[in-house]
Design a protein around this motif. Structure first.
Motif, PDB file in Angstrom:
ATOM      1  N   ARG A 154       0.896  -1.356   0.113  1.00 22.72           N
ATOM      2  CA  ARG A 154       0.024  -0.137  -0.043  1.00 22.72           C
ATOM      3  C   ARG A 154       0.956   1.488   0.109  1.00 22.72           C
ATOM      4  NH1 ARG A 154      -3.177   2.648   4.320  1.00 22.72           N
ATOM      5  NH2 ARG A 154      -4.726   3.641   3.465  1.00 22.72           N
ATOM      6  N   GLU A 203       4.101   1.419  -1.135  1.00 26.34           N
ATOM      7  CA  GLU A 203       4.789   1.544  -2.459  1.00 26.34           C
ATOM      8  C   GLU A 203       3.750   1.957  -3.409  1.00 26.34           C
ATOM      9  OE1 GLU A 203       7.143  -1.751  -5.134  1.00 26.34           O
ATOM     10  OE2 GLU A 203       5.913  -2.362  -3.627  1.00 26.34           O
ATOM     11  N   SER A 204       2.368   1.664  -3.400  1.00 29.89           N
ATOM     12  CA  SER A 204       1.539   2.205  -4.491  1.00 29.89           C
ATOM     13  C   SER A 204       1.363   3.704  -4.103  1.00 29.89           C
ATOM     14  CB  SER A 204       0.143   1.446  -4.284  1.00 29.89           C
ATOM     15  OG  SER A 204      -0.741   2.066  -5.089  1.00 29.89           O
ATOM     16  N   TRP A 230       4.437   5.562  -5.580  1.00 32.41           N
ATOM     17  CA  TRP A 230       4.297   5.639  -7.054  1.00 32.41           C
ATOM     18  C   TRP A 230       3.233   6.508  -7.618  1.00 32.41           C
ATOM     19  CZ3 TRP A 230       0.393   4.976 -10.689  1.00 32.41           C
ATOM     20  CH2 TRP A 230       0.787   4.617 -12.100  1.00 32.41           C
ATOM     21  N   ARG A 231       2.115   6.883  -6.692  1.00 33.87           N
ATOM     22  CA  ARG A 231       1.233   7.710  -7.127  1.00 33.87           C
ATOM     23  C   ARG A 231       1.786   9.233  -6.888  1.00 33.87           C
ATOM     24  NH1 ARG A 231      -3.772   6.980  -3.887  1.00 33.87           N
ATOM     25  NH2 ARG A 231      -2.437   5.994  -2.393  1.00 33.87           N
TER      26      ARG A 231
END
Length: 281
Positions: free
Chosen positions: A30, A32-33, A36-37
């Motif tokens: 979560r 890591e996401s 990235w966003r």
């Protein structure tokens, strides 16, 4: 922790302090996401928001985010050190972060110079500069409003800055008010950090121990016990683990096991029992 204590357990560093290296911080899918966003957000600009209770890992999240942004080409990153500052000090720090000389008494000129610097960066890299603000619940209302207006130009059609705000429930509450609706409506990426499960805490603690070079420092039973007692709060977990490590070093124990855990945890329990006995009398 001194070098003697580190050598006793073969540790590269104390895994339970707040200043561990970034690689010692556990990155969940979560998180890591989210990173990235935010990296994608830096291409368009806008606001991102991290919220959660004290000790839930907001500052660690920002450290991981800053490290991930540092790997990106042409990213210009600034971190506000005094979120509680007034507007004049806010402009002084912004000038220092982005390498421009600002006169805080002339906010019009300061905003113009900052926007020109950001626009030049965007034209050369196609990325918006990133500003990270921890403890954003401490920011003055006027400074938050100034930041929102400063981050865009051309009637809000040209976004010049990516801003990541992190704060506790007070920040979330402020953003729900009518006064902060213009700012809240610009938040494009959100990460609400909830209470961690015991399994999540075990993964966090296991990662910290492995990175510090002592994966067997604690028995599995002790890890499970303190993760249950931490009530979903990573900071509380690390405080308990640090207390156990200090007790182990004092006794020169080779491992933190159940016996040591019960010895350390029994001290407050005994004190509470004495208080209860006095009350009965």
């Amino acid at each position: 922790m001194n070098s003697k204590m580190l050598a006793l357990y073969g540790l590269k560093w104390n895994p339970f302090t707040h200043n561990v290296p970034t690689e010692a911080l556990h990155v969940t899918p979560r998180l890591e996401s989210f990173c990235w966003r935010v990296q994608q957000l830096a291409g368009d600009g806008g606001f991102a928001l991290v919220t959660g209770a004290p000790g839930c890992g907001k500052s660690a999240t920002l450290r991981i985010l800053a490290a991930s942004l540092a790997t990106q080409r042409d990213v210009s990153l600034g971190v506000i050190s005094r979120p509680q500052a007034n507007i004049a000090d806010f402009y002084r720090e912004m000038g220092e972060l982005f390498g421009v000389e600002l006169r805080p008494h002339n906010r019009f000129a300061g905003a113009k110079i900052l926007r020109q610097r950001w626009q030049a960066h965007i034209q050369s890299t196609l990325r918006r500069p990133v500003l990270v603000i921890d403890e954003a619940q401490e920011m003055q209302t006027a400074v938050l409003a100034e930041l929102r207006l400063l981050a865009s130009s051309d009637l809000d059609s040209n976004i010049l800055l990516t801003v990541v705000l992190a704060g506790d429930g007070r920040l979330a509450e402020r953003l729900r008010s009518d006064e902060f609706l213009p700012l809240a409506s610009r938040v494009r990426v959100r990460l609400p950090i909830e209470r961690a499960s015991p399994q999540d805490l075990q993964a966090c603690l296991g990662h910290a121990l492995r990175q510090a070079g002592a994966p067997t420092l604690m028995t599995a039973e002790v890890i499970a016990a303190i993760c249950d007692h931490a009530q979903g709060n990573p900071r509380a977990l690390m405080i308990m683990a640090a207390e156990l490590l200090e007790a182990a070093a004092q006794r020169e124990a080779r491992q933190i096991d159940e016996t040591l855990f019960f010895e350390v945890s029994a001290v407050p329990a005994a004190g509470e029992a004495k208080v209860a006995i006095r009350r009965r009398r």
